[in-house]
Each structure stands twice: as C-alpha cells, then as structure tokens.
Design an enzyme around this catalytic site. Structure first.
Site, PDB file in Angstrom:
ATOM      1  N   CYS A 140      -0.672  -9.991   6.974  1.00  0.00           N
ATOM      2  CA  CYS A 140      -1.354  -9.150   5.622  1.00  0.00           C
ATOM      3  C   CYS A 140      -2.464  -7.987   6.450  1.00  0.00           C
ATOM      4  O   CYS A 140      -2.407  -6.826   5.809  1.00  0.00           O
ATOM      5  CB  CYS A 140      -1.835  -9.810   4.466  1.00  0.00           C
ATOM      6  SG  CYS A 140      -2.891 -11.313   5.074  1.00  0.00           S
ATOM      7  N   HIS A 220      -8.409  -9.385   0.705  1.00  0.00           N
ATOM      8  CA  HIS A 220      -9.425  -9.019   2.124  1.00  0.00           C
ATOM      9  C   HIS A 220     -10.003  -7.583   1.789  1.00  0.00           C
ATOM     10  O   HIS A 220      -9.221  -6.784   1.075  1.00  0.00           O
ATOM     11  CB  HIS A 220      -8.507  -8.979   3.310  1.00  0.00           C
ATOM     12  CG  HIS A 220      -7.774 -10.134   3.619  1.00  0.00           C
ATOM     13  ND1 HIS A 220      -8.342 -11.522   3.949  1.00  0.00           N
ATOM     14  CD2 HIS A 220      -6.257 -10.321   3.936  1.00  0.00           C
ATOM     15  CE1 HIS A 220      -7.106 -12.504   4.023  1.00  0.00           C
ATOM     16  NE2 HIS A 220      -6.129 -11.699   4.079  1.00  0.00           N
TER      17      HIS A 220
END
Ligand code: NAD
Length: 355
Positions: A140, A220
């Site tokens: 990711c 994130h």
C-alpha cells in the site's frame, strides 16, 4: 471472461474479489478460507463459491454447516489466474503449488520481491507484467508513492525523493496490533526498507524513506519531499496530480483534516467498506520551494492496492492496453471524486450545538 480465483479471503482478498466481480471481462470462480468464520459466511452471502484453503480442514466447514465447493487444488484447476491474498510469507509457500497447477498468480506486497518475475504498479510499469507467470502488486505504501513519482518524474525529472511514512498500527479488525499509546520509530534503522521497495518499480530512483508506527487504524500518512530537476509552480503540480486517475486532491473547503473525516466522506458517498482507492493529497500542502516539492497524502492501506490487482490480472491474461485497463477498472469501481471546485456561498461561521 478471465476466470479468477482468490486464495485468502481476508482484508485484501475480499476487496479484490468484489473488484474482480465488478469487471465485465472477469469472473470470480471462487475464494478460499482456512476456517468457517464470519468471512466465510460473508463470501457465501456475496455469492462466491467457497473452497477450503487447507484440504485437511474441509471437514471443519461441513461441521459448521458451511458448504464448500472443494479445496484449493480444485479451485486452481478451475481458474486461469489466482490472486494470492494470504498473510505475508504464505504466498511464497504457495508459489510451487500454483506452478504445479500451471496457474499464473498475482501476489501481494507482504511477499518479498523475489516471489515474482515483476513488481507491479498500474501507473508505472503495466507492460512489465504482460504475460508474466508471477506478478507482485507492491505494498500500500509503495503503491501510494509510485502514483506520485510516475507523473512527477515524467513532467519535471526527479533528483531525490525523501518520504516519511507515518503508518497505522494495524487495520481496524486487527485487535491484536499496536501500539495503543505510543509513537514508534519503525524501523529504527534509517533509511527504512520502504525505499528499496519503491526501487522494485523505479530501479534508478534516488529515494530515502523513514518509517513510524502510530496508534491509528484507518490510514497511513506520507510526508513527501521530492527534489526536482526543474522548478514548476505549485499550481502546475496541483494540476498535474489532479489530472491523474487515482488521486483525490482534498480541497481546503472540504474541511477534511485527517483520516477520520476522509473515511467519513468515503462512507457518506457510499463507498463499499468506506474504501478510498485513491491517493488522498491535501491540495494546500502541495508547495514548491526552489526545486523542492512538498506534500502530505493519506493512503487507505486496505484499498489502494485493489485496483492495481485488477489491472495486474489484465496485463497477465489479456492484450488490453494499460490505458484501457485502468479506465475500465476506474469506471467499474467508481474511482475518483468529482468534488466541487469552489465552496458554495454561505455563512461559514461555526454554529454552537444546543446540547
Ligand atoms: P488478512 O490476515 O486480513 O487476510 C489473509 C487471509 O488469508 C485470511 O482470511 C486468512 O484466514 C487467510 N489465510 C491464512 N493462511 C492461509 C493459507 N495457508 N491459505 C489460504 N489462506 C490463508 O491479511 P491481509 O491484510 O489481507 O494481507 C494479505 C496480503 O496483502 C499480505 O501480503 C499483506 O502484506 C498484503 N497487504 C495488506 C495490506 C493491509 O493493510 N491489510 C495492504 C497492502 C497489502
């Protein structure tokens, strides 16, 4: 129709299965689970044939009243390609089984780069996966960085990337992860291993990364500094990134200050599971000082790799071009937000709630 199997129906696998099912040129033949838990039930409710990932455990499904169509080897005999969404490291162990069944496989970023012939990002190197036997969709974080590096490098040239990755401690369902009250340099060694992972997509890129892990689960956050080879204006960079298919430039007037509101927005607009497939870049953070570009972005770790898996399947199993595949994936999933450019006129003074 490309016949696809998903091995490991967890956080990534369930999203990949739904994304594949939404494609007009693909079909989900089945998904695997190791045990008859709630996700096995979800798979059945969504109409996917369920297979026992570990053949010796097939009886456990029958004992729990969960019908299975067979075991992983049966699924492999029925598909053209398998997407391995097993926990990190398990994919590498499955590799020889896939080869024995003559089934090409897409692996995930938790596997080492050596698991596959090519590490993949749709925007950066779609053609490298053409007809490959084994492809790894990068993590990711690497996906999020690659989507920025590709257009910036093409438009302005890059001397060096420096990225600080503030990583969520675990996914929302991972109740055993942490930290719960700390901010950890993670890994402590600087630079971190994330930069070399980006180099599996851009071998010649100069990049240093630093990692931290924080008590958050939703997304994130990346702080990016890219030293360019030219001096665009901030507005030019904004326009460049806004024109990318898998970015969302968060306008200031949207009043979205972090992952909480981003996820709330995704749920408000009806995104499945509140998923954000796009890099979410704060428009106001995009700035250029001399040749140094700065920006903040959030990536939804459970979602941003999902469209890349769909494109990887097309690169491996069809002759569709990168542009065609990405456009089809974006269209079918509904990627991209058509957010109004300017705030509507009105009274923006905050009002105090009665209670
Ligand atoms: P997960 O634990 O949510 O799901 C993995 C699934 O595989 C579970 O359903 C588990 O029961 C099943 N499983 C376990 N052992 C198995 C086996 N031997 N055979 C078949 N299935 C098995 O994990 P995840 O978060 O979906 O991660 C899968 C991969 O995707 C990993 O490589 C991970 O690094 C990568 N990835 C995860 C994220 C994320 O944030 N969750 C983001 C990008 C990439």
């Amino acid at each position: 129709m490309t016949r696809v199997g998903v091995n490991g129906y967890g956080t990534i696998g369930k999203r990949v299965a739904d994304a594949v099912a939404a494609q007009p040129d693909m079909e989900v033949v089945g998904v695997t689970k190791t045990r008859p838990n709630f996700e096995a039930d979800t798979a059945r409710r969504r109409g996917y044939d369920l297979y026992a990932a570990i053949p010796e455990r097939e009886d456990a499904f029958a004992a729990a009243g969960v019908e299975v169509a067979g075991t992983l080897p049966d699924l492999l005999d029925a598909v053209e390609v398998v997407v391995d969404c097993c926990p990190s490291g398990v994919g590498a162990k499955n590799r020889e089984l896939y080869r024995a069944h003559d089934v090409p496989a897409v692996f995930q970023g938790g596997e080492g780069a050596e698991v596959a012939d090519v590490s993949f990002n749709s925007r950066a190197n779609f053609e490298a996966a053409r007809d490959a036997e084994f492809v790894r969709v990068v993590s990711c974080n690497t996906t999020g960085i690659s989507r920025i590096v590709a257009p910036i490098q093409e438009a302005y040239g890059i001397e060096k990337v420096r990225a600080t990755l503030v990583r969520r401690g675990g996914d929302p369902a991972q109740s055993d992860r942490g930290p719960i009250n700390d901010v950890l340099p993670d890994p402590v060694a600087v630079p971190s291993h994330h930069g070399p992972d980006v180099n599996t997509i851009f071998p010649d890129l100069a990049i240093d990364t630093l990692g931290l892990t924080v008590p958050a689960t939703q997304m994130h956050t990346h702080s990016l500094n890219v030293t360019l080879e030219s001096e665009p204006t901030p507005e030019e960079v904004r326009e460049l990134l806004a024109a990318e298919g898998r970015t969302f430039l968060i306008p200031e007037h949207a009043d979205i200050d972090g992952a909480g509101k981003l996820k709330e927005f995704a749920m408000d607009v009806g995104r499945p599971r509140g998923d954000l497939w796009e890099n979410c870049i704060w428009e106001k953070s995009i700035n250029v000082v001399g040749r140094d570009l700065y920006l903040f972005q959030n990536v939804h770790q459970e979602a941003d790799v999902v469209p890349e898996n769909v494109d990887a399947i097309r690169a491996m199993c069809t002759d569709r071009s990168a542009d065609d595949s990405v456009a089809m994936t974006n269209e079918t999933l509904g990627i991209g937000f058509d957010y109004p450019d300017t705030p509507v006129d009105g009274d923006w003074e905050p009002m105090t709630a009665d209670d």
